[in-house]
Design a protein around this motif. Structure first.
Motif, PDB file in Angstrom:
ATOM      1  N   THR A   7       0.832  -1.209   0.000  1.00 19.40           N
ATOM      2  CA  THR A   7       0.000   0.000   0.000  1.00 19.40           C
ATOM      3  C   THR A   7       0.864   1.255   0.000  1.00 19.40           C
ATOM      4  O   THR A   7       0.619   2.190  -0.775  1.00 19.40           O
ATOM      5  N   LEU A   8       1.870   1.278   0.857  1.00 22.19           N
ATOM      6  CA  LEU A   8       2.756   2.438   0.939  1.00 22.19           C
ATOM      7  C   LEU A   8       3.479   2.671  -0.384  1.00 22.19           C
ATOM      8  O   LEU A   8       3.614   3.810  -0.839  1.00 22.19           O
ATOM      9  N   ARG A   9       3.936   1.593  -0.985  1.00 15.89           N
ATOM     10  CA  ARG A   9       4.637   1.689  -2.273  1.00 15.89           C
ATOM     11  C   ARG A   9       3.697   2.216  -3.347  1.00 15.89           C
ATOM     12  O   ARG A   9       4.043   3.127  -4.116  1.00 15.89           O
ATOM     13  N   ALA A  10       2.470   1.679  -3.395  1.00 16.04           N
ATOM     14  CA  ALA A  10       1.493   2.091  -4.410  1.00 16.04           C
ATOM     15  C   ALA A  10       1.110   3.564  -4.247  1.00 16.04           C
ATOM     16  O   ALA A  10       0.949   4.282  -5.241  1.00 16.04           O
ATOM     17  N   GLU A  11       0.986   4.014  -2.999  1.00 17.41           N
ATOM     18  CA  GLU A  11       0.653   5.420  -2.743  1.00 17.41           C
ATOM     19  C   GLU A  11       1.697   6.365  -3.324  1.00 17.41           C
ATOM     20  O   GLU A  11       1.386   7.492  -3.700  1.00 17.41           O
ATOM     21  N   ARG A  12       2.926   5.890  -3.402  1.00 19.05           N
ATOM     22  CA  ARG A  12       4.015   6.714  -3.932  1.00 19.05           C
ATOM     23  C   ARG A  12       4.259   6.483  -5.416  1.00 19.05           C
ATOM     24  O   ARG A  12       5.110   7.130  -6.010  1.00 19.05           O
ATOM     25  N   GLY A  13       3.538   5.530  -5.998  1.00 16.87           N
ATOM     26  CA  GLY A  13       3.687   5.248  -7.423  1.00 16.87           C
ATOM     27  C   GLY A  13       4.971   4.519  -7.769  1.00 16.87           C
ATOM     28  O   GLY A  13       5.443   4.599  -8.897  1.00 16.87           O
ATOM     29  N   TRP A  14       5.544   3.814  -6.787  1.00 18.87           N
ATOM     30  CA  TRP A  14       6.790   3.086  -7.016  1.00 18.87           C
ATOM     31  C   TRP A  14       6.487   1.660  -7.445  1.00 18.87           C
ATOM     32  O   TRP A  14       5.589   1.019  -6.909  1.00 18.87           O
ATOM     33  N   SER A  15       7.271   1.141  -8.355  1.00 18.91           N
ATOM     34  CA  SER A  15       7.190  -0.273  -8.716  1.00 18.91           C
ATOM     35  C   SER A  15       7.990  -1.085  -7.696  1.00 18.91           C
ATOM     36  O   SER A  15       8.788  -0.527  -6.929  1.00 18.91           O
ATOM     37  N   GLN A  16       7.789  -2.381  -7.715  1.00 22.26           N
ATOM     38  CA  GLN A  16       8.605  -3.242  -6.852  1.00 22.26           C
ATOM     39  C   GLN A  16      10.073  -3.097  -7.201  1.00 22.26           C
ATOM     40  O   GLN A  16      10.928  -3.069  -6.319  1.00 22.26           O
ATOM     41  N   ALA A  17      10.372  -2.986  -8.479  1.00 26.58           N
ATOM     42  CA  ALA A  17      11.767  -2.852  -8.914  1.00 26.58           C
ATOM     43  C   ALA A  17      12.376  -1.548  -8.406  1.00 26.58           C
ATOM     44  O   ALA A  17      13.541  -1.521  -7.973  1.00 26.58           O
ATOM     45  N   GLU A  18      11.605  -0.465  -8.428  1.00 25.49           N
ATOM     46  CA  GLU A  18      12.112   0.818  -7.941  1.00 25.49           C
ATOM     47  C   GLU A  18      12.378   0.761  -6.434  1.00 25.49           C
ATOM     48  O   GLU A  18      13.417   1.236  -5.962  1.00 25.49           O
ATOM     49  N   LEU A  19      11.439   0.175  -5.699  1.00 28.25           N
ATOM     50  CA  LEU A  19      11.633   0.046  -4.254  1.00 28.25           C
ATOM     51  C   LEU A  19      12.841  -0.833  -3.960  1.00 28.25           C
ATOM     52  O   LEU A  19      13.657  -0.514  -3.097  1.00 28.25           O
ATOM     53  N   LEU A  23      16.305   0.096  -1.847  1.00 29.39           N
ATOM     54  CA  LEU A  23      16.693  -0.666  -0.657  1.00 29.39           C
ATOM     55  C   LEU A  23      17.904  -1.552  -0.887  1.00 29.39           C
ATOM     56  O   LEU A  23      18.378  -2.211   0.033  1.00 29.39           O
ATOM     57  N   ASP A  24      18.386  -1.596  -2.141  1.00 27.39           N
ATOM     58  CA  ASP A  24      19.526  -2.438  -2.516  1.00 27.39           C
ATOM     59  C   ASP A  24      19.241  -3.921  -2.257  1.00 27.39           C
ATOM     60  O   ASP A  24      20.058  -4.639  -1.688  1.00 27.39           O
ATOM     61  N   VAL A  25      18.031  -4.346  -2.659  1.00 30.04           N
ATOM     62  CA  VAL A  25      17.640  -5.755  -2.610  1.00 30.04           C
ATOM     63  C   VAL A  25      17.036  -6.116  -3.966  1.00 30.04           C
ATOM     64  O   VAL A  25      16.838  -5.250  -4.816  1.00 30.04           O
ATOM     65  N   SER A  26      16.726  -7.378  -4.160  1.00 31.98           N
ATOM     66  CA  SER A  26      16.125  -7.794  -5.429  1.00 31.98           C
ATOM     67  C   SER A  26      14.626  -7.507  -5.436  1.00 31.98           C
ATOM     68  O   SER A  26      13.989  -7.379  -4.379  1.00 31.98           O
ATOM     69  N   ARG A  27      14.058  -7.405  -6.631  1.00 35.51           N
ATOM     70  CA  ARG A  27      12.618  -7.225  -6.756  1.00 35.51           C
ATOM     71  C   ARG A  27      11.891  -8.415  -6.156  1.00 35.51           C
ATOM     72  O   ARG A  27      10.837  -8.278  -5.539  1.00 35.51           O
ATOM     73  N   GLN A  28      12.479  -9.601  -6.298  1.00 35.94           N
ATOM     74  CA  GLN A  28      11.884 -10.803  -5.726  1.00 35.94           C
ATOM     75  C   GLN A  28      11.809 -10.711  -4.203  1.00 35.94           C
ATOM     76  O   GLN A  28      10.852 -11.199  -3.601  1.00 35.94           O
ATOM     77  N   SER A  29      12.798 -10.090  -3.596  1.00 37.12           N
ATOM     78  CA  SER A  29      12.780  -9.904  -2.142  1.00 37.12           C
ATOM     79  C   SER A  29      11.630  -8.987  -1.741  1.00 37.12           C
ATOM     80  O   SER A  29      10.914  -9.261  -0.771  1.00 37.12           O
ATOM     81  N   VAL A  30      11.451  -7.903  -2.475  1.00 40.63           N
ATOM     82  CA  VAL A  30      10.336  -6.987  -2.182  1.00 40.63           C
ATOM     83  C   VAL A  30       9.013  -7.729  -2.320  1.00 40.63           C
ATOM     84  O   VAL A  30       8.137  -7.629  -1.460  1.00 40.63           O
ATOM     85  N   ASN A  31       8.864  -8.511  -3.384  1.00 39.51           N
ATOM     86  CA  ASN A  31       7.635  -9.272  -3.580  1.00 39.51           C
ATOM     87  C   ASN A  31       7.398 -10.244  -2.428  1.00 39.51           C
ATOM     88  O   ASN A  31       6.279 -10.350  -1.912  1.00 39.51           O
ATOM     89  N   ALA A  32       8.436 -10.946  -2.015  1.00 41.44           N
ATOM     90  CA  ALA A  32       8.303 -11.919  -0.926  1.00 41.44           C
ATOM     91  C   ALA A  32       7.933 -11.244   0.392  1.00 41.44           C
ATOM     92  O   ALA A  32       7.128 -11.778   1.162  1.00 41.44           O
ATOM     93  N   ILE A  33       8.477 -10.074   0.647  1.00 38.64           N
ATOM     94  CA  ILE A  33       8.127  -9.336   1.864  1.00 38.64           C
ATOM     95  C   ILE A  33       6.678  -8.871   1.786  1.00 38.64           C
ATOM     96  O   ILE A  33       5.910  -9.033   2.737  1.00 38.64           O
ATOM     97  N   GLU A  34       6.285  -8.307   0.647  1.00 36.98           N
ATOM     98  CA  GLU A  34       4.922  -7.812   0.489  1.00 36.98           C
ATOM     99  C   GLU A  34       3.880  -8.918   0.649  1.00 36.98           C
ATOM    100  O   GLU A  34       2.810  -8.677   1.209  1.00 36.98           O
ATOM    101  N   THR A  35       4.181 -10.101   0.167  1.00 39.54           N
ATOM    102  CA  THR A  35       3.217 -11.198   0.226  1.00 39.54           C
ATOM    103  C   THR A  35       3.317 -12.004   1.515  1.00 39.54           C
ATOM    104  O   THR A  35       2.570 -12.966   1.698  1.00 39.54           O
TER     105      THR A  35
END
Length: 67
Positions: A7-19, A23-35
């Protein structure tokens, strides 16, 4: 652990890849944390909180499991 990162990411218009890049992590890491498949390390959780300018407690909450 539950979190509000998607939700926080979407409010800022950031993609998982941008986040992930911020954060200097992989997009897959962001996805795994979000889910909820992966709980971030404490240093990563602090980095996420700093990035969103919020206290950790407002982003991450413990699961409400019965004892």
């Amino acid at each position: 652990m539950n979190n509000h990162i998607r939700t926080l990411r979407a409010e800022r218009g950031w993609s998982q890849a941008e986040l992930a890049e911020m954060l200097d992590v992989s997009r897959q890491s962001v996805n795994a944390i979000e889910t909820g498949k992966y709980d971030p390390s404490l240093p990563l959780a602090f980095a996420i909180a700093r990035l969103f300018h919020l206290p950790i407690e407002s982003i991450f909450t413990p699961d409400q499991e019965s004892a």
